[in-house]
Design an enzyme around this catalytic site. Structure first.
Site, PDB file in Angstrom:
ATOM      1  N   ASP A 140       4.598 -15.335  -0.780  1.00  0.00           N
ATOM      2  CA  ASP A 140       3.548 -14.269  -0.427  1.00  0.00           C
ATOM      3  C   ASP A 140       2.934 -14.868   0.849  1.00  0.00           C
ATOM      4  O   ASP A 140       1.907 -15.625   0.471  1.00  0.00           O
ATOM      5  CB  ASP A 140       2.587 -14.026  -1.423  1.00  0.00           C
ATOM      6  N   TYR A 183      -4.140 -15.384  -5.484  1.00  0.00           N
ATOM      7  CA  TYR A 183      -4.524 -13.981  -5.521  1.00  0.00           C
ATOM      8  C   TYR A 183      -3.285 -13.140  -4.801  1.00  0.00           C
ATOM      9  O   TYR A 183      -3.104 -13.881  -3.540  1.00  0.00           O
ATOM     10  CB  TYR A 183      -5.772 -13.969  -4.497  1.00  0.00           C
ATOM     11  N   TYR A 199     -14.862  -4.619  -2.586  1.00  0.00           N
ATOM     12  CA  TYR A 199     -15.562  -5.741  -2.890  1.00  0.00           C
ATOM     13  C   TYR A 199     -17.046  -5.484  -2.498  1.00  0.00           C
ATOM     14  O   TYR A 199     -17.611  -6.542  -2.085  1.00  0.00           O
ATOM     15  CB  TYR A 199     -14.892  -6.516  -2.393  1.00  0.00           C
ATOM     16  N   LYS A 226      -0.881  -7.974   6.836  1.00  0.00           N
ATOM     17  CA  LYS A 226      -2.064  -8.326   7.595  1.00  0.00           C
ATOM     18  C   LYS A 226      -1.747  -8.589   9.189  1.00  0.00           C
ATOM     19  O   LYS A 226      -1.949  -7.355   9.806  1.00  0.00           O
ATOM     20  CB  LYS A 226      -2.615  -9.570   6.920  1.00  0.00           C
TER      21      LYS A 226
HETATM   22  N1  PMP Z   1      -1.656 -11.585  -0.768  1.00  0.00           N
HETATM   23  C1  PMP Z   1      -2.351 -12.219  -0.108  1.00  0.00           C
HETATM   24  C2  PMP Z   1      -2.217 -13.987  -0.273  1.00  0.00           C
HETATM   25  C3  PMP Z   1      -3.484 -12.026   0.277  1.00  0.00           C
HETATM   26  O1  PMP Z   1      -4.308 -12.669   0.851  1.00  0.00           O
HETATM   27  C4  PMP Z   1      -3.820 -10.504   0.289  1.00  0.00           C
HETATM   28  C5  PMP Z   1      -5.142  -9.909   0.828  1.00  0.00           C
HETATM   29  N2  PMP Z   1      -6.084 -10.837   0.915  1.00  0.00           N
HETATM   30  C6  PMP Z   1      -3.024  -9.727  -0.348  1.00  0.00           C
HETATM   31  C7  PMP Z   1      -1.691 -10.245  -0.770  1.00  0.00           C
HETATM   32  C8  PMP Z   1      -3.120  -8.382  -0.741  1.00  0.00           C
HETATM   33  O2  PMP Z   1      -3.187  -7.799   0.640  1.00  0.00           O
HETATM   34  P1  PMP Z   1      -3.828  -6.335   0.627  1.00  0.00           P
HETATM   35  O3  PMP Z   1      -5.112  -6.315   0.775  1.00  0.00           O
HETATM   36  O4  PMP Z   1      -3.345  -5.768   2.163  1.00  0.00           O
HETATM   37  O5  PMP Z   1      -3.299  -5.260  -0.297  1.00  0.00           O
END
Ligand code: PMP
Length: 430
Positions: free
Chosen positions: A242, A148, A21, A271
């Site tokens: 998610d 996202y 990014y 995370k």
């Molecule tokens: N889902 C959500 C809600 C996220 O915030 C993120 C990453 N910011 C992801 C999926 C993707 O995770 P990763 O960057 O570990 O692939």
């Protein structure tokens, strides 16, 4: 080598590394971080920076926490990796057992993956194949505007079509999208949901529960989320949460799901799972989902797996992180951060340079009042971030959306300092 040719870390980086990014042609030099300590990052020149975004929302217990570091070290000398098809190991079993108890019914199984995006991929594959295995050819996936869910193709497909996906849109599969509860009335939302759930064709709905993260920290209430879950499940549509960002106490509880009466069928976690130490993810599901894959027919198994699935180092880190969360002291710190962020939301409500100040649990967000189109490429937040960095505070606004998502070890004095500095920077005339 003469002194004039000795380059610092950032310069060496710029010669060989392509950052995520990042528009490499205009990007500022990367911060040369050589050490982490609690809420702080220590730079090559000795400067200390407060990490108010938990390093892309992962560092829940702070940087280099000794308990997690020790657990990883011990595990590395015991069993660093083993194929997870046909083998198991104590750390994986312990993690699954402990986490399932904490998550609660109806979740009974965990599937290991590598990161948030792959946790989402697996959630989608589980839901899709669930219907296939039951002999129903459902094809409609429901997602939310501004969503996202990650950067792999499936995860992009269920994410909003935006600047993030623009170059790849022709390659993404279609989804039926419903508006965000943050944008519309419940009436509008539920009429769109009724349309999306029509005719026994919907496979699943995927949602970022309570807070839509990268799409602009859009927040909505547990009550409306509960209604969405209930509505979809009554229509026989699987619900995927998610919780990659919202998990591990970001919303004040272990999961967003824990704010509700109704529970999803599938939950994606990553995370904070390993305390932010190692990339690992889990897709957790209910018995009903799992059972649809049980058969004498091998063709009905879930065809998915990564080289590092169930990596013992990641599992050891996650178990150590869970132990930290079990400490009353950690829970008290989380509660204190929630209270401080709530108070700060009131405080920033008086600052005329921002609007829509909002808070859910440990997350505080606000929108800069600015000219020009809103969105990720809006540069107004960047200028504020630059000034903040000059005062030793790391933030990374999403366009005009400014947010603070501190590690839970952040001292109240440090947070107060961050609020004061942000308020000051927001009021600057330039
Ligand atoms: N889902 C959500 C809600 C996220 O915030 C993120 C990453 N910011 C992801 C999926 C993707 O995770 P990763 O960057 O570990 O692939």
């Amino acid at each position: 080598m003469s002194n004039s040719t000795v380059r610092n870390l950032a310069q060496r980086d710029q010669a060989v590394i392509w950052h995520p990014y990042t528009q490499m042609s205009t990007a500022a030099e990367p911060l040369p971080v050589v050490r982490g300590d609690g809420a702080r990052l220590i730079l090559e020149d000795g400067r200390s920076i407060l990490d108010m975004i938990s390093s892309w929302w992962v560092t829940v217990h702070g940087h280099a926490h000794p308990k997690i570091a020790d657990a990883i070290g011990l595990q590395a000398r015991t069993l660093e990796q083993v194929i997870f098809a046909g083998c198991t190991h104590p750390q994986a079993v312990e993690l699954a057992e402990r986490l399932l108890v904490k998550i609660g019914a109806p979740m009974t199984r965990v599937f290991f993956t590598d990161d948030g995006s792959t946790a989402v991929e697996v959630g989608l594959k589980m839901a899709w194949q669930y219907w296939q295995n039951r002999g129903e050819n459902r094809t409609r996936i429901i997602a939310m505007e501004h969503a996202y869910h990650g950067d792999t193709f499936g995860a992009m497909s269920v994410s909003a079509r935006s600047v993030f996906t623009q170059a790849f849109n022709p390659l993404l599969f279609e989804v039926q999208s419903i508006p965000s509860p943050a944008d519309v009335s419940e009436e509008v939302l539920f009429s769109a949901l009724a349309e999306a759930c029509r005719g026994d064709q919907a496979v699943a709905i995927i949602l970022e529960p309570l807070v839509q993260g990268a799409g602009g920290m859009k927040m909505y209430s547990p009550a409306v989320l509960d209604r969405i879950v209930n509505y979809c499940q009554e229509k026989g549509v699987l619900v995927i949460f998610d919780e990659v960002m919202t998990g591990f106490y970001r919303t004040g509880k272990l999961l967003s799901a824990h704010h509700l009466q109704h529970r999803p069928d599938i939950i994606c976690l990553s995370k904070g799972l390993t305390g932010g130490f190692l990339p690992m993810a889990l897709t957790v599901c209910s018995d009903a989902v799992y059972e649809a894959f049980l058969s004498q027919d091998s063709g009905r198994m879930l065809f998915h797996g990564h080289s590092f699935t169930g990596n013992p180092l990641g599992c050891a880190a996650a178990n150590a992180s869970l132990s930290l969360f079990e400490r009353p002291e950690t829970q008290a710190r989380i509660a204190r951060i929630v209270a401080l962020q709530a108070k700060a939301a009131e405080f920033f409500g008086h600052n005329e340079r921002v609007t829509n100040v909002r808070q859910t649990g440990t997350i505080l967000a606000m929108d800069l009042v600015q000219e020009g189109p809103a969105g990720y490429l809006n540069a107004s937040g960047k200028a504020i971030a630059q000034h903040m960095l000059g005062h030793g505070i790391l933030i990374r606004p999403l366009g005009e959306v400014i947010y603070l998502m501190p590690p839970y070890v952040t001292e109240p004095e440090d947070l107060e300092l961050v609020y004061d500095r942000l308020d000051h920077e927001l009021r600057r005339p330039d």
